[in-house]
Design a protein around this motif. Structure first.
Motif, short mmCIF file in Angstrom:
data_model
loop_
_atom_site.label_atom_id
_atom_site.label_comp_id
_atom_site.label_asym_id
_atom_site.label_seq_id
_atom_site.Cartn_x
_atom_site.Cartn_y
_atom_site.Cartn_z
N SER A 154 -1.32 -7.54 5.47
CA SER A 154 -2.42 -6.30 5.25
C SER A 154 -1.75 -5.23 5.89
O SER A 154 -2.80 -4.47 6.19
CB SER A 154 -3.52 -7.03 5.75
N ARG A 206 0.82 -1.73 1.94
CA ARG A 206 -0.07 -2.63 0.88
C ARG A 206 -0.41 -1.47 -0.09
O ARG A 206 -0.25 -1.50 -1.18
CB ARG A 206 -0.93 -3.57 1.72
N TYR A 244 0.45 -1.17 -4.07
CA TYR A 244 -0.03 -1.74 -5.07
C TYR A 244 -1.22 -0.86 -5.92
O TYR A 244 -1.47 -1.20 -7.09
CB TYR A 244 -0.83 -2.97 -4.53
N SER A 286 6.43 -3.22 -0.26
CA SER A 286 5.49 -4.26 0.28
C SER A 286 6.11 -5.54 0.61
O SER A 286 6.79 -6.03 -0.30
CB SER A 286 4.22 -4.32 -0.48
N ARG A 343 4.84 -8.35 0.87
CA ARG A 343 4.26 -9.33 -0.55
C ARG A 343 5.10 -9.40 -1.54
O ARG A 343 5.47 -10.56 -2.04
CB ARG A 343 2.83 -8.85 -0.68
#
Length: 547
Positions: free
Chosen positions: A120, A125, A129, A520, A522
Motif C-alpha cells: 500500500s 502504488r 496503477y 510498484s 506489487r
C-alpha cells in the motif's frame, strides 16, 4: 465484493483488475456523480468487454471515467479512494510544502529510501496503477468502437460511422499519451502501450527505460495532434473535462503543451535539464495553450476536486508551506540561520521571515513597512505550532492563495492543470538557456513588480538590502535564481508535481531525495523481478552538494 478488496488480493490478479474491473467501475459512475473509484462490484466475475462496451453510453461514460482517473492522479487522489498519496509526498520533496506526519517516512530528513515492499505504498502504488488504469480504459473504448460497431453522434452520408466517433478515438489516444507522460516523468521504467497492446501478454522484458517511455509519450502526442488536424472539426463537450468545452484548436494546443512539459520536466539532474533541446521547446511554445487549461470543481460531481489544492490552504497542524519555498524571499538572514542549523537543532516553532514580497506578507498599516504578522496574497503566518517532534519540518506559514470565505476553492473553483504562467516561465528558461538573457526580464517582471519586488535586469535583481531572491549563503541571487524563485511563487498550489520536477532538474532536491520512483513492488513481484527502490542518503537519490 468491492474494488478496494479486489485490489488488495494477490498480484496474479493485477492484470485482470486493470483491464475489466477498473473499466466497469468507471462506467458505473462517470455519467452520474462520477464516483468511478469506489463502486461496489457484486459480481466481478461477470464483467467482460461484451457486457461493458456494447453501447455508446457505456463507452462514453468509461472515457469520462478514464479522464477523471488521470485528473485525480495528477492532483493527488488515487483510485483507492483516499487522498493520502503523492499530493503530500511529491510537493514535500519539491520543497513546496512540509509535513510532520509520521505516515510519510519518505519525507523525513535525512531522506529515507522508499519502502517499495509495502503493497500500500502511498508513493509507488497509485502513481503506477492509475496511469495504467487510464490506459486500459482508453484502449478498451477505442477498440470497442470497431469490435461492437459503436457509432457516436449523427449518422450522415459524410460521416457514416457517426459525426462524433473521430473525437472519441482521438480523446482515447490522448488519454493513453498523457498517462505515459505521467509514467515517464515519475518512474525509472515502464511499458510502451498503444491502442493495440494486449496487456495479458506483457512480460518483464517489456519494461523499458524511462527515456524510451518519454520518447513514446511524445510520439503518441504527435499522433494525436496529426489525427486531430487531419480529421473533421470537433468540440470536446463540457461533460468530459468537467465544465470545460474545448475546441479542436484548443485541444491541439493542450497536446502541444504536454509535449513541452514532457521535454522540460523529464530530466533527473541539472546536466540533463541543461541538455534539453531548448531551441525546439521555444518553437513548440508558439503552439501551446492560449488560455489556462482548467477543470471546474463541483461538489455534485465526484472526483473533480483537487486534494493538493485543498491542502494548500488547510490550516493544518501537520502540513504547511515549506520554509525553503518562501525562505529565499527573506531579507533578514533568518532563513540562512535556519538553514545552517543541523537537523537536530532546527526548532518548532520555526522562523518568521521579513520580505518585500507581498505574496509572503503584507505591510503594517501604521508604519508602512513589511510586517510578518500581516497576511500576504499567497501566504499567512500561523500562530499555532505544527504537531510532532520533527522540528526541522516545522513551519509557521500556510497558503491562502486559493482560500475564500467559504474555504471551498478546491471543491467549487476551477482547478488549474496547465496555465499560461507555466508556459511563460518555461519560455523564460528556454531564452535563458539559449543565452538570450535580455529577453528574460520582460517575462519575470510583471508578477515581480506586482508583488512589490524590484524589477530584474539581464544581470538579475538589484543588489542591496531589498534583494530577492537570496541564495542559501545570503548573497543576492542572479537572473536564473530570480527565474526559479518567481516560477515557484507563481506556480504555488497549481500543480502537485511540477515543484518536484523543477527542483530535480535544477539540482535543488535535498540530498537523498529520490530522483525517480521504482516500479510498484506489487508488479515487480507479479513479473518475478526483484524488488528495488530509490532514495536515502546512502542510496540512489539526490547527490551530495545539493541544498
Amino acid at each position: 465484493m468491492t474494488i478496494h478488496s479486489m485490489q488488495s488480493s494477490l498480484p496474479r490478479r493485477i492484470r485482470t483488475w486493470r483491464r475489466f474491473v477498473t473499466v466497469a467501475a468507471c462506467v458505473g459512475g462517470a455519467m452520474g456523480a462520477g464516483a468511478c473509484f469506489g463502486l461496489d462490484v457484486t459480481n466481478p466475475n461477470g464483467l467482460n468487454r461484451q457486457n461493458v462496451f456494447n453501447n455508446t453510453s457505456n463507452a462514453e461514460a468509461a472515457l469520462i471515467g478514464g479522464w477523471r482517473r488521470y485528473f485525480n492522479s495528477a492532483t493527488g487522489r488515487n483510485a483507492y479512494g483516499n487522498a493520502t498519496s503523492h499530493h503530500i509526498i511529491m510537493p514535500t520533496w519539491g520543497n513546496e510544502f512540509t509535513t510532520t506526519s509520521t505516515g510519510f517516512a519518505q519525507t523525513r530528513e535525512p531522506r529515507e529510501p522508499i519502502d517499495n515492499t509495502a503493497l500500500s505504498s502511498p508513493i509507488t502504488r497509485g502513481t503506477w496503477y492509475d496511469p495504467l488504469g487510464t490506459i486500459s480504459i482508453a484502449r478498451e473504448v477505442y477498440n470497442g468502437i470497431d469490435e461492437f460497431g459503436l457509432r457516436f453522434g449523427a449518422l450522415t452520408d459524410a460521416a457514416p460511422n457517426g459525426e462524433d466517433t473521430p473525437r472519441v478515438r482521438i480523446f482515447a489516444k490522448f488519454l493513453i499519451a498523457i498517462s505515459h507522460y505521467q509514467l515517464a516523468l515519475r518512474f525509472d521504467q515502464g511499458f510502451l502501450q498503444t491502442v493495440s497492446t494486449n496487456i495479458d501478454t506483457l512480460k518483464a522484458a517489456d519494461l523499458k527505460p524511462s527515456a524510451q517511455v518519454l520518447a513514446h509519450t511524445i510520439t503518441l502526442l504527435r499522433e494525436v495532434i496529426a489525427e486531430a488536424k487531419a480529421g473533421p472539426n470537433f468540440t470536446i463537450p463540457a461533460t468530459w473535462i468537467n465544465g470545460q468545452t474545448i475546441t479542436r484548436d484548443e485541444f491541439i494546443r493542450i497536446a502541444y503543451s504536454y509535449i513541452v512539459r514532457a521535454n522540460v520536466y523529464y530530466p533527473r539532474n541539472p546536466a540533463q535539464r541543461e541538455a534539453v533541446n531548448w531551441a525546439n521547446v521555444l518553437v513548440l511554445l508558439d503552439s501551446t495553450i492560449t488560455k489556462d487549461f482548467l477543470v471546474k470543481a463541483d461538489p455534485a460531481v465526484s472526483y473533480t476536486s483537487s486534494p493538493y489544492l485543498a491542502n494548500s490552504y488547510a490550516n493544518s497542524t501537520n502540513y504547511r508551506v515549506n520554509n525553503r519555498l518562501i525562505g529565499p524571499g527573506d531579507t533578514t538572514g533568518r532563513y540562512q540561520t535556519w538553514l545552517a542549523q543541523p537537523i537536530a537543532s532546527k526548532i518548532n516553532p520555526s522562523i518568521r521571515i521579513v520580505s518585500p514580497d507581498r505574496r509572503i506578507h503584507g505591510v503594517n498599516a501604521t508604519s508602512g513597512r513589511p510586517d510578518s504578522s500581516v497576511a500576504g496574497r499567497y501566504f499567512a503566518l500561523v500562530t499555532t505550532n505544527m504537531t510532532g517532534s520533527v522540528g526541522y519540518a516545522g513551519s509557521q506559514y500556510r497558503g491562502v492563495r486559493f482560500l475564500n470565505a467559504a474555504t471551498d476553492s478546491a471543491t467549487r473553483a476551477p482547478t488549474p492543470l496547465i496555465t499560461l504562467d507555466e508556459m511563460r516561465f518555461i519560455r523564460a528558461e528556454a531564452l535563458y538557456r539559449l543565452g538570450r538573457t535580455s529577453e528574460v526580464p520582460a517575462l519575470l517582471n510583471p508578477t515581480r513588480v506586482a508583488a512589490g519586488l524590484q524589477p530584474v535586469t539581464a544581470s538579475g535583481p538589484p543588489a542591496g538590502g531589498s534583494c530577492v531572491p537570496r541564495r542559501n549563503d545570503g548573497s543576492c541571487g542572479d537572473l536564473f535564481d530570480a527565474l526559479q524563485y518567481e516560477k515557484r511563487m507563481v506556480m504555488f498550489a497549481t500543480d502537485a508535481e511540477v515543484a518536484y520536477y523543477d527542483q530535480r532538474g535544477w539540482g535543488k532536491l535535498l540530498v537523498g531525495t529520490p530522483l525517480e520512483l521504482p516500479v510498484s513492488g506489487r508488479d515487480l513481484t507479479f513479473y518475478g523481478l526483484p524488488i528495488y527502490t530509490f532514495g536515502g542518503v546512502a542510496g540512489n537519490g539526490a547527490p551530495p552538494g545539493n541544498p
